[in-house]
Each structure stands twice: as structure tokens, then as C-alpha cells.
Design a protein around this motif. Structure first.
Motif, PDB file in Angstrom:
ATOM      1  N   ILE A  29       0.866  -1.185   0.000  1.00  0.00           N
ATOM      2  CA  ILE A  29       0.000   0.000   0.000  1.00  0.00           C
ATOM      3  C   ILE A  29       0.900   1.232   0.000  1.00  0.00           C
ATOM      4  N   THR A  95      -9.495  -0.370  -1.781  1.00  0.00           N
ATOM      5  CA  THR A  95      -8.297   0.192  -2.393  1.00  0.00           C
ATOM      6  C   THR A  95      -8.657   0.841  -3.720  1.00  0.00           C
ATOM      7  N   ASP A 107      -1.035   1.796  -5.162  1.00  0.00           N
ATOM      8  CA  ASP A 107      -2.245   1.283  -4.523  1.00  0.00           C
ATOM      9  C   ASP A 107      -2.484   2.090  -3.259  1.00  0.00           C
ATOM     10  N   LEU A 109      -5.039   2.774   0.069  1.00  0.00           N
ATOM     11  CA  LEU A 109      -6.143   2.359   0.915  1.00  0.00           C
ATOM     12  C   LEU A 109      -7.212   3.447   0.827  1.00  0.00           C
ATOM     13  N   ALA A 127      -1.272   3.331   7.016  1.00  0.00           N
ATOM     14  CA  ALA A 127      -1.071   3.089   5.571  1.00  0.00           C
ATOM     15  C   ALA A 127       0.124   3.855   5.045  1.00  0.00           C
TER      16      ALA A 127
END
Length: 134
Positions: A29, A95, A107, A109, A127
Motif C-alpha cells: 500500500i 483500495t 495502490d 487504501l 497506511a
């Protein structure tokens, strides 16, 4: 009879985005985004405008089709066409995937819009790989 329009905010609401610091090791992430709604047409322009210039021009966005309402397959954002894909993968319901040709994939969150600030802050900090607000 005149109908009063609701007052418009003087400034757009600040983007709620927290990214992993540059130079950090690759992670699954790359940060967290806390949109104000699930209206991609309204939310995507501010997200793309708030991304680092080093990420390049994002031309493709993938969101979870079970979470985000139906959207057009393409959107015009800042005079650039962005392809919008909907995935039904159960593995990543919260996501958003951003692609910039020749630059990379990121990517993020997605913190649900109705999340309270008290609950969203630790999710965004985790994150982004930090334990403090920002």
C-alpha cells in the motif's frame, strides 16, 4: 418567489491523502485516501491534483465495483482522459489502483467516506507508515 441557493464553501475542502514517504521501501500500500463521498466524478479530480508530480500522469484508475457506484469507463480530468475500471475482486475492497505509463502503479487504501476522524486518522497513518497525524 425566489429560491435561495445553499451557500458555497469559499474554498474547496482539503484533500485527505497520506502517502508513504519518498524513498521508502516498496510496500503493498502506497498510502491512504479518505474521500468525502463515493462519487468518483466529484472525488477523482482532487485526488489526481494532489498526487506528487513524480508520479506522472495517471491514465488509469481501478476501483472496487462493489463499493463505488457505476461510473463511466472514461473521465475527462484536467483535459486528460482517465480510464476507469471496476474490479469485483474481494481481496481489495477498500483500495484504489492508479497507473501512470512509464512511471508506475500505486495502490491506496480508501478510508470509507463516513468514517469518523478519530477512526480515519490511525488508518491513514498506518497506511503511510507513520504514527503521527499530518
Amino acid at each position: 418567489m425566489n429560491t435561495a441557493q445553499p451557500p458555497q464553501p469559499p474554498f474547496p475542502a482539503p484533500l485527505r491523502l497520506r502517502l508513504v514517504p519518498q524513498g521508502a521501501l516498496p510496500r503493498p500500500i502506497d498510502g491512504a485516501w479518505w474521500p468525502r463521498s463515493y462519487d468518483l466524478l466529484a472525488e477523482l479530480p482532487s485526488l489526481l491534483a494532489g498526487l506528487p508530480r513524480t508520479w506522472g500522469h495517471v491514465t488509469s484508475v481501478t476501483v472496487n465495483g462493489a463499493v463505488w457506484p457505476t461510473t463511466a469507463g472514461r473521465m475527462l480530468v484536467f483535459n486528460q482522459v482517465v480510464q476507469v475500471h471496476r474490479s469485483l475482486a474481494a481481496s481489495a475492497p477498500h483500495t484504489v489502483v492508479l497507473l501512470a505509463p512509464g512511471q508506475g502503479r500505486w495502490d491506496l487504501l480508501v478510508v470509507p467516506p463516513d468514517t469518523t476522524a478519530e477512526a480515519a486518522e490511525p488508518l491513514m497513518a498506518a497506511a503511510a507508515g507513520s504514527s503521527t497525524g499530518g
